[in-house]
Design an enzyme around this catalytic site. Sequence first.
Site, PDB file in Angstrom:
ATOM      1  N   ALA A   1      51.136  11.804  31.589  1.00 41.45           N
ATOM      2  CA  ALA A   1      50.635  13.015  32.077  1.00 41.45           C
ATOM      3  C   ALA A   1      50.858  13.048  33.684  1.00 41.45           C
ATOM      4  CB  ALA A   1      49.511  13.854  31.598  1.00 41.45           C
TER       5      ALA A   1
ATOM      6  N   GLY B   1      50.677   9.640  28.194  1.00 40.68           N
ATOM      7  CA  GLY B   1      51.410  10.932  27.778  1.00 40.68           C
ATOM      8  C   GLY B   1      52.976  10.613  27.446  1.00 40.68           C
TER       9      GLY B   1
ATOM     10  N   GLU C   1      52.871   8.544  24.240  1.00 41.07           N
ATOM     11  CA  GLU C   1      52.525   9.636  23.143  1.00 41.07           C
ATOM     12  C   GLU C   1      53.717  10.393  22.839  1.00 41.07           C
ATOM     13  OE1 GLU C   1      49.054  10.448  25.778  1.00 41.07           O
ATOM     14  OE2 GLU C   1      47.641  10.165  24.004  1.00 41.07           O
TER      15      GLU C   1
ATOM     16  N   GLU D   1      45.140   5.191  30.050  1.00 42.27           N
ATOM     17  CA  GLU D   1      44.261   6.361  30.644  1.00 42.27           C
ATOM     18  C   GLU D   1      42.973   5.742  30.884  1.00 42.27           C
ATOM     19  OE1 GLU D   1      46.176   6.324  28.084  1.00 42.27           O
ATOM     20  OE2 GLU D   1      47.236   8.451  27.803  1.00 42.27           O
TER      21      GLU D   1
END
Length: 266
Positions: free
Chosen positions: A71, A116, A119, A139
């Site tokens: 992200a 992300g 993911e 993270e």
Amino acid sequence: ETETAAPEVRLEFDDDAIAVVTIDRPRALNALSSDVLEAIDAAFDEIDAAAASVRGVLIVGAGGRAFVAGADISAMAGRTPAEGERMARLGHRVAARIEACRVPVIACVDGFALGGGLELALACDLVYATDASTFGQPEVRLGLIPGFGGTVRLPRVVGPARAKELIYTGRRIGIEEAVEAGLVARRFPDRDALLAGARETIALVAENSPSAIAAAKRVLVAAAGRPTDEAVELEIGGFMSAFGTDDMREGVAAFLEKRTPGFSRG
Ligand code: CO8
């Protein structure tokens, strides 16, 4: 045909009826901003609308260094819990779009697939990757936890012990370990071989009944993580429904008549 869902996400439908979604934000190693996630979501609107003529989807990262490095960290500074929730829900919406897509979606990883980005790959049906790829859920190094499915899908794919180890340490693994863990279905020496391999798989899948592929995907996605009795019922429902399709009549008849089946498209 080339369409632009947004400047940083390109959607192309190629001659083999494969939709290629390219995340093109190389200066940030293709990090997922809200705009990028919205654009991926919009790309799947177009893919779904063209469903009958799409045999599969490839998701790739531009720039040669990353699939997606996570992200967008710069967009997280100073954000509130409510904004964090919004980010996570947007990411999950994209994952749900990928899982709801009727055709196989292959994450073509060449470089970093972190946070992300990993993911996003885990939401796809298959992860194919080059030798130059690295994977991780970093993270916790940022005081965060995975927010886009890492705690949910990673343990299903690599097992809870290895998922915990990866999520708690935040360490990056290379291609060898990623293959061995079952995260990467196939490895390739370079990007060209990766894309060729992914196209070949889509072509093999496309020889089969589209309605059966869609049904198998629906059951696999819906059954993931469910108790055995519920998962079994989902499978029975999908198997049963197949008996009502033209493709099942055609596939079985073609086998018995020793000929190639002609399945309906979409
Ligand atoms: N977000 C924003 N910018 C990034 C990101 C990112 N995730 N990753 C890299 N960049 C930028 C860098 O800031 C740098 O920009 P600039 O040139 O302007 O300084 C550029 O990309 C190149 O990166 P580096 O200079 O750091 O390149 P290196 O080769 O030195 O390092 C790494 C490459 C190891 C990949 C390093 O960039 C890195 O560690 N990146 C961050 C990886 C990370 O922590 N990802 C997880 C983010 S958190 C997350 O994903 C939560 C998911 C849940 C969210 C909910 C749904 C969206």
